[in-house]
Design a protein around this motif. Sequence first.
Motif, PDB file in Angstrom:
ATOM      1  N   SER A  95      51.037  44.300  40.367  1.00 24.95           N
ATOM      2  CA  SER A  95      50.805  44.965  39.084  1.00 24.95           C
ATOM      3  C   SER A  95      51.208  44.074  37.917  1.00 24.95           C
ATOM      4  N   HIS A  96      52.253  43.263  38.098  1.00 28.19           N
ATOM      5  CA  HIS A  96      52.753  42.428  37.009  1.00 28.19           C
ATOM      6  C   HIS A  96      52.276  40.979  37.113  1.00 28.19           C
ATOM      7  N   VAL A  97      52.095  40.497  38.333  1.00 26.21           N
ATOM      8  CA  VAL A  97      51.503  39.171  38.490  1.00 26.21           C
ATOM      9  C   VAL A  97      50.113  39.132  37.865  1.00 26.21           C
ATOM     10  N   LEU A  98      49.351  40.200  38.066  1.00 27.62           N
ATOM     11  CA  LEU A  98      47.982  40.247  37.544  1.00 27.62           C
ATOM     12  C   LEU A  98      47.938  40.276  36.026  1.00 27.62           C
ATOM     13  N   HIS A 156      55.160  54.938  44.377  1.00 25.07           N
ATOM     14  CA  HIS A 156      54.613  56.026  43.575  1.00 25.07           C
ATOM     15  C   HIS A 156      53.158  56.285  43.965  1.00 25.07           C
ATOM     16  N   LYS A 157      52.850  57.545  44.157  1.00 23.77           N
ATOM     17  CA  LYS A 157      51.483  57.935  44.531  1.00 23.77           C
ATOM     18  C   LYS A 157      50.601  57.996  43.280  1.00 23.77           C
ATOM     19  N   MET A 158      49.650  57.101  43.221  1.00 21.72           N
ATOM     20  CA  MET A 158      48.711  57.051  42.104  1.00 21.72           C
ATOM     21  C   MET A 158      47.364  57.641  42.527  1.00 21.72           C
ATOM     22  N   ASP A 159      46.733  58.377  41.616  1.00 23.39           N
ATOM     23  CA  ASP A 159      45.451  58.991  41.931  1.00 23.39           C
ATOM     24  C   ASP A 159      44.296  57.992  41.889  1.00 23.39           C
ATOM     25  N   SER A 160      44.485  56.892  41.180  1.00 28.41           N
ATOM     26  CA  SER A 160      43.407  55.915  41.019  1.00 28.41           C
ATOM     27  C   SER A 160      43.997  54.609  40.529  1.00 28.41           C
ATOM     28  N   HIS A 161      43.168  53.566  40.498  1.00 31.56           N
ATOM     29  CA  HIS A 161      43.614  52.299  39.920  1.00 31.56           C
ATOM     30  C   HIS A 161      43.812  52.441  38.408  1.00 31.56           C
ATOM     31  N   GLN A 162      43.041  53.309  37.787  1.00 31.56           N
ATOM     32  CA  GLN A 162      43.237  53.560  36.366  1.00 31.56           C
ATOM     33  C   GLN A 162      44.589  54.191  36.108  1.00 31.56           C
ATOM     34  N   ALA A 163      45.078  54.998  37.060  1.00 31.00           N
ATOM     35  CA  ALA A 163      46.402  55.605  36.899  1.00 31.00           C
ATOM     36  C   ALA A 163      47.496  54.541  36.873  1.00 31.00           C
ATOM     37  N   ILE A 164      47.303  53.440  37.610  1.00 34.73           N
ATOM     38  CA  ILE A 164      48.269  52.334  37.546  1.00 34.73           C
ATOM     39  C   ILE A 164      48.288  51.760  36.130  1.00 34.73           C
ATOM     40  N   ILE A 165      47.107  51.599  35.553  1.00 35.44           N
ATOM     41  CA  ILE A 165      47.031  51.090  34.179  1.00 35.44           C
ATOM     42  C   ILE A 165      47.705  52.064  33.217  1.00 35.44           C
ATOM     43  N   LEU A 204      38.028  43.779  27.382  1.00 36.39           N
ATOM     44  CA  LEU A 204      37.734  42.768  28.389  1.00 36.39           C
ATOM     45  C   LEU A 204      38.940  42.549  29.295  1.00 36.39           C
ATOM     46  N   TYR A 205      40.117  42.509  28.692  1.00 37.58           N
ATOM     47  CA  TYR A 205      41.343  42.324  29.469  1.00 37.58           C
ATOM     48  C   TYR A 205      41.527  43.488  30.444  1.00 37.58           C
ATOM     49  N   LEU A 206      41.423  44.724  29.937  1.00 35.56           N
ATOM     50  CA  LEU A 206      41.666  45.889  30.778  1.00 35.56           C
ATOM     51  C   LEU A 206      40.617  46.025  31.880  1.00 35.56           C
ATOM     52  N   ALA A 207      39.379  45.668  31.582  1.00 37.39           N
ATOM     53  CA  ALA A 207      38.328  45.737  32.606  1.00 37.39           C
ATOM     54  C   ALA A 207      38.615  44.755  33.741  1.00 37.39           C
ATOM     55  N   ARG A 208      39.026  43.537  33.369  1.00 34.64           N
ATOM     56  CA  ARG A 208      39.335  42.535  34.392  1.00 34.64           C
ATOM     57  C   ARG A 208      40.606  42.908  35.145  1.00 34.64           C
ATOM     58  N   TYR A 209      41.593  43.417  34.451  1.00 36.58           N
ATOM     59  CA  TYR A 209      42.839  43.854  35.096  1.00 36.58           C
ATOM     60  C   TYR A 209      42.540  44.973  36.097  1.00 36.58           C
ATOM     61  N   HIS A 210      41.705  45.914  35.708  1.00 37.36           N
ATOM     62  CA  HIS A 210      41.311  47.014  36.596  1.00 37.36           C
ATOM     63  C   HIS A 210      40.616  46.465  37.840  1.00 37.36           C
ATOM     64  N   GLN A 211      39.728  45.498  37.639  1.00 34.79           N
ATOM     65  CA  GLN A 211      39.015  44.892  38.764  1.00 34.79           C
ATOM     66  C   GLN A 211      39.991  44.222  39.738  1.00 34.79           C
ATOM     67  N   ARG A 212      40.951  43.491  39.190  1.00 39.19           N
ATOM     68  CA  ARG A 212      41.922  42.799  40.038  1.00 39.19           C
ATOM     69  C   ARG A 212      42.841  43.795  40.756  1.00 39.19           C
ATOM     70  N   LEU A 213      43.189  44.892  40.101  1.00 38.97           N
ATOM     71  CA  LEU A 213      43.983  45.921  40.764  1.00 38.97           C
ATOM     72  C   LEU A 213      43.231  46.495  41.964  1.00 38.97           C
ATOM     73  N   GLN A 214      41.946  46.706  41.818  1.00 38.94           N
ATOM     74  CA  GLN A 214      41.137  47.223  42.916  1.00 38.94           C
ATOM     75  C   GLN A 214      41.146  46.257  44.100  1.00 38.94           C
ATOM     76  N   GLU A 215      41.215  44.966  43.811  1.00 35.61           N
ATOM     77  CA  GLU A 215      41.231  43.960  44.875  1.00 35.61           C
ATOM     78  C   GLU A 215      42.571  43.936  45.601  1.00 35.61           C
ATOM     79  N   CYS A 216      43.645  44.273  44.900  1.00 32.98           N
ATOM     80  CA  CYS A 216      45.000  44.121  45.449  1.00 32.98           C
ATOM     81  C   CYS A 216      45.603  45.394  46.013  1.00 32.98           C
TER      82      CYS A 216
END
Length: 252
Positions: free
Chosen positions: A138-141, A185-194, A216-228
């Motif tokens: 979450s923080h490395v990304l 922590h139980k998150m409902d989605s990757h957006q919930a992490i954001i 642009l930053y948040l879209a790419r961050y969301h994409q990377r969260l989905q990968e991880c």
Amino acid sequence: MSDWNPTLYLQFGAERSRPAAELLARVQLNDVVSAIDLGCGPGNSTELLHFRWPNANITGIDSSPSMLEEARKRLPTCHFIEEDIRHFQPETPPDVIYANASLQWISGHDTLLPYLISLLKNKGFLAVQMPYNWDEPSHVLMREVAQEQGHPNRGRDPLPSVHAYYDILSHAGCEADIWRTTYYHKMDSHQAIIDWVSATGLRPWIQDLNEQEKQLYLARYHQRLQECYSKQADGKILLAFPRLFMVAQRTR
């Protein structure tokens, strides 16, 4: 840095208050005249101090006017001061200085912690809890996406090691109890992490971006969260969140 958002911060209020309560439970002191909550935020941690020691003089310190406004509404019988933690000096030495998820924003802990200890009464307690998630995806990304998109490093520095903290506290005349806990922590989605990190760790990375850069930053961050972060069988996502705890009693 722009002012904090109490509503966003309290969106995960139960999850944020749990480590605060577990930190307080390790402070073995019943007869408390005064306690200080450093970085009190909207008062959720101050409320724990007030319930633990209802007859004590409880003071919350924060640099955010919006957080203090929320805290004063929540706890009208407690005292709140707008002040930089590094410059705060109580009128009389307190029994407890408590800092839940606040000191990670301040550098120079090799001098900050001894200073805070020097403010305590003899046999008083310094209780500190901080996120210890520098190496978590979450923080490395956050850092990687910023570097990828050509933004400067705006995040906080990594915290010292546990061994370094032990030496800092023992050299300052304390008996130190240090431990780490990883919450999932139980998150409902990757957006919930954001949504979670937007109230705290993500703030420095996006607050100075223009709207297009931010999206642009948040879209790419969301994409990377989905990968991880993969989904569990029930569709939830487990967000690992390590935290470092320190309870130090002044012995000289």
